[in-house]
Write an enzyme that holds these catalytic residues in place. Structure first.
Site, mmCIF file in Angstrom:
data_model
loop_
_atom_site.group_PDB
_atom_site.id
_atom_site.type_symbol
_atom_site.label_atom_id
_atom_site.label_comp_id
_atom_site.label_asym_id
_atom_site.label_seq_id
_atom_site.Cartn_x
_atom_site.Cartn_y
_atom_site.Cartn_z
ATOM 1 N N HIS A 1 12.968 -54.495 7.134
ATOM 2 C CA HIS A 1 13.695 -53.790 8.371
ATOM 3 C C HIS A 1 12.680 -53.536 9.523
ATOM 4 C CE1 HIS A 1 17.219 -52.746 9.818
ATOM 5 N NE2 HIS A 1 17.746 -52.187 8.891
ATOM 6 N N ASP B 1 15.995 -57.173 12.325
ATOM 7 C CA ASP B 1 17.293 -56.262 12.217
ATOM 8 C C ASP B 1 18.264 -56.629 11.428
ATOM 9 O OD1 ASP B 1 16.057 -54.889 14.216
ATOM 10 O OD2 ASP B 1 16.607 -56.068 15.896
#
Length: 439
Positions: free
Chosen positions: A411, A415
């Site tokens: 992450h 995204d």
């Protein structure tokens, strides 16, 4: 006569230390030049260390599982001539592991015999005594195999035994040539380690314990997984794929070309879909150096193929997957996976992947949360294919082949929206497989 010390060589790639995973010699053995003396494991592969000279082994520099720095003493030999170790040079203090090895190799100087136990008086009809509670010891006596003998069993049986915590060395095999079958595992579990047919109760209390040292490849796997989970904030995304048409295409291609080009599994199709989808998502085909704070994106897709071996999970690399057609991809996957399983994979085939594909085959389950192969930023997992009733476009219920893709992403770099779009792009390609061949 002189003393020659073989030190841990620098095997390149910036490696400062290695782990001893196997010795091929013991104190007292005579070795020839270029004869393998030890196996060591780096972060990427197992490397065989040969002897530089002919001589007699005097001492070993460590025990299996010990970590040695580059330049540390590996083996001490007695050789003809002066050797490379000066007599007036103070020898390095022996490690506890080395002392233990030497004490095992050398017989005791003066062993004091223990007093003999008095012979029991013979009795015409001995009274049977109750058997003691079962422990780990009876398991070792269940099957007599010579040292180093490998039990004969299929990969499925080996996986099941590993899941159940069973050591196949102690399991009786009822198949041809002593092959261990699934029913032999069941009999072993039911009989507390007895061979099939000897009975036993599945409700017997068990009190045995076994300590397994985490060394070699298993230690490297543990370190890699810990590092990945410590450094990478994972998030997972699961999507259901209708692979009915893809499976029909695969079966048709195997009917037409399987005899001449080889059989196709689903993996080459998945690899092709991944390659095509990555063109629009270059941030996913990348490696993140979090210490330097840089992300390196790659045009080439060096596909890691997670492979289960007898020693543990390995990830051989399929280089330039973007340049391979279905059959070339299938052959390359088979080649690198077999190299990993047999321990013959080259070092360059075990490193440098940019994204990883993992599959548990028939054991794939409904969904999973695969761990990213650090320092990559994504991994795509394949789950089990199942047939389910679905509503068609005309409202009629039809049988369809469905399969989930369970994927994990870093992450920090990827995204959530981009990850979802990437998997949806793969889905579109797999559900309309003709698009896999359109440039």
């Amino acid at each position: 006569m002189g003393i020659y010390v073989i030190r841990m060589p620098d095997i390149g790639e910036g490696i400062a230390e290695v782990e001893l995973v196997a010795w091929h010699v013991q104190p007292g053995d005579t070795v020839a030049e270029d004869q393998p003396i030890a196996d060591v494991m780096t972060d990427k592969a197992t490397v065989e260390i040969p002897a530089h000279v002919h001589g007699k082994v005097l001492a070993l520099g460590g025990a299996v599982g010990q970590v040695l720095a580059v330049g540390a003493e590996l083996v001490r030999l007695e050789v003809e001539g002066e050797g490379n170790f000066k007599e007036n040079q103070a020898p390095a203090p022996a490690s506890q592991a080395q002392v233990a090895i030497e004490s095992v190799a050398k017989p005791p100087a003066a062993a004091v015999p223990a007093p003999a136990a008095p012979a029991p008086s013979p009795t015409p009809s001995p009274v049977p005594t109750p058997a003691p509670a079962r422990s780990a010891a009876p398991r070792a006596a269940a099957v007599a195999r010579s040292p180093g003998e490998r039990p004969l069993a299929s990969p499925a049986v080996r996986r099941l035994a590993q899941d159940r915590g069973i050591d196949l060395r102690f399991v009786h095999g009822s198949g041809p040539a002593g092959q261990i079958r699934h029913e032999d595992l069941d009999a072993y579990m039911a009989g507390a380690g007895q061979p099939a047919g000897q009975g036993g109760s599945q409700y017997v209390q068990r009190h045995g314990e076994e300590q397994i040292p985490v060394i070699g490849l298993r230690r490297k796997i543990a370190q890699k997984m810990q590092e990945a989970k410590r450094r990478i904030p994972h998030f997972s995304y699961v999507e259901e794929i209708d692979v009915t048409e893809l499976e029909q295409l695969r079966q048709r291609l195997n009917q037409l070309h399987g005899a001449t080009r080889g059989k196709l599994t689903l993996l080459p199709f998945l690899a092709r879909a991944m390659v095509l989808a990555l063109r629009d998502f270059p941030q996913i085909n990348a490696r993140y150096d979090d210490e330097a704070g840089t992300v390196t994106r790659y045009e080439a897709v060096h596909l890691g193929v997670a492979t289960q071996t007898d020693a543990g999970l390995m990830v051989p690399v399929l280089r330039h997957a973007e340049s391979l057609d279905l059959w070339s991809c299938a052959a390359a996957i088979t080649r690198v996976a077999e190299g990993a399983r047999t321990g013959k994979a080259a070092r360059e085939e075990l490193s440098g992947s940019t994204i990883t594909l993992t599959s548990l085959g028939a054991l794939g389950g409904i969904a999973s949360t695969p761990v990213i192969n650090h320092p990559e930023v994504a991994i795509v997992g394949v789950n089990r294919m199942v047939q389910r009733p679905m509503f068609g476009s005309d409202g009629q219920v039809v049988a369809r082949q469905l399969m989930n893709l369970s994927s994990s992403f870093d992450h920090r770099v990827v995204d959530g929206m981009d990850a979802a779009r990437f998997i949806q792009a793969m889905r579109a390609l797999l559900e309309t497989p003709a698009l896999l061949f359109v440039e």
